[in-house]
Design an enzyme around this catalytic site. Structure first.
Site, mmCIF file in Angstrom:
data_model
loop_
_atom_site.group_PDB
_atom_site.id
_atom_site.type_symbol
_atom_site.label_atom_id
_atom_site.label_comp_id
_atom_site.label_asym_id
_atom_site.label_seq_id
_atom_site.Cartn_x
_atom_site.Cartn_y
_atom_site.Cartn_z
ATOM 1 C CG ASN A 172 -20.190 29.599 73.403
ATOM 2 O OD1 ASN A 172 -19.480 29.883 72.434
ATOM 3 N ND2 ASN A 172 -19.718 28.972 74.473
ATOM 4 C CD GLU A 237 -16.103 27.281 75.575
ATOM 5 O OE1 GLU A 237 -15.769 26.152 75.943
ATOM 6 O OE2 GLU A 237 -17.200 27.811 75.856
ATOM 7 C CG ASP A 239 -9.110 23.228 74.085
ATOM 8 O OD1 ASP A 239 -9.968 22.805 73.289
ATOM 9 O OD2 ASP A 239 -9.260 23.206 75.321
#
Ligand code: GLA
Length: 322
Positions: A172, A237, A239
């Site tokens: 990741n 993740e 945003d």
């Protein structure tokens, strides 16, 4: 008619829409709990599975918060992402003062991975085994792990994880969402690991779109090339914020358009899991991390302060319904 929650639409389509969760909000805030339960079919503990929170002392573990979130996922039939077994940040405070040998680091990391991945063998579906091992210029990041074990620490981490869990094992990182120098380096890294027979199943693209919004078309191409290597790809993740000095006149609409474009590009490219980094704007990490509150707008998620859906929510829903 009451609108169908997002997770039901996602379930019907066999894709996953996720949120990172915090244990305190889950315990104390009924609106948070309800949105987390109803609207998302995937979750990631935001901090609770990191080494710092899990390891109050060198020989002990505190699984209270991690268990609370993972069990919430199991109780509500959610796909659970474990985050993260090996990272250079958010290590325990005592770790910095520890005068260790390389062998001690090796034993410590192996035991940590075996214990944590093993505990959740039946409950965690995917693990971010290693987080952020590549620096922004594409070189191997110098960390306590690379210093003690060399580049081989990545191979070892994935092998140790595979000994303890059947979950899918992910690498990741941030800033590697589109095609660029860093995602090229990660591509080479993972290609090498696959060639060596290392059990890596997928790559997680964090997609913190803070001010700079990576081109959705390039994100799609990036996903495709990793998939052609034989890896799964997840957005882990997401945003979407703006630089304080560059906020458009209609930020909520621009944000919604970006969510829509990214979801379309990802689903088209075969990425079927997209996790947002939080439930609602009131508790986004952007409002508390370093100097980020001065640099970025602090309302990057699908639900607003009052847990009402935003235009971004409607945009995501429209893509999933399409
Ligand atoms: C990185 C990490 C996450 C989180 C965010 C900021 O992206 O992977 O765990 O710490 O930074 O909240």
């Amino acid at each position: 008619m009451v609108d169908q929650p997002l997770r039901e639409i996602a379930d019907e389509r066999d894709v996953r829409i996720g949120a990172a969760l915090a244990p305190g909000s889950l315990r104390s805030d009924p609106s948070y709990w309800k949105r987390a339960k109803d609207e998302f079919n995937a979750i990631t503990p935001e901090n609770a599975l990191k080494m710092g929170p899990l390891r109050p002392s060198p020989k002990t573990y505190d699984f209270t918060d991690a268990d609370a979130i993972v069990n919430f996922g199991a109780a509500h039939d959610k796909y659970v992402r474990g985050h993260t077994l090996v990272w250079h940040n958010q290590k325990p405070d005592w770790f910095e003062a520890w005068e260790h040998t390389d062998d001690q680091i090796r034993t410590f990391l192996r035991d940590h991975i075996h214990t944590v991945a093993g505990r959740y063998r039946a409950k965690i579906d995917a693990w971010d085994v290693v987080n952020e091992a590549i620096a922004d210029d594409g070189s191997l990041r110098e960390t306590v792990w690379s210093e003690a074990l060399g580049e081989e620490y990545l191979d070892l981490a994935f092998e140790w994880a595979s000994e303890a869990t059947d979950a899918d094992l992910y690498y990741n990182d941030y800033g590697a969402d589109a095609i660029n120098e860093k995602s090229d380096a990660i591509y080479d890294l993972l290609e090498g690991m696959l060639d060596r027979g290392i059990p890596v199943d997928g790559v997680g693209l964090q997609l913190h779109a803070l001010g700079d919004h990576p081109d959705p078309e390039s994100i799609g191409e990036n996903i495709e090339r990793f998939r052609e290597l034989g890896l799964d790809v997840q957005i882990t993740e997401m945003d979407v914020a703006f630089h304080r000095g560059e906020v458009p006149d209609d930020p909520l609409e621009v944000q919604a358009d970006y969510y829509r474009d990214v979801f379309e590009a990802c689903l088209d490219a075969g990425c079927e899991t997209i996790v947002t980094w939080g439930v609602a704007d009131a508790s986004t990490w952007l409002r508390g991390f370093a100097d980020f509150p001065e640099r970025y707008t602090g309302d990057p998620l699908l639900f607003d302060e009052r847990y009402d859906p935003k235009p971004a929510y409607d945009a995501v829903r429209a893509v999933l319904e399409d």
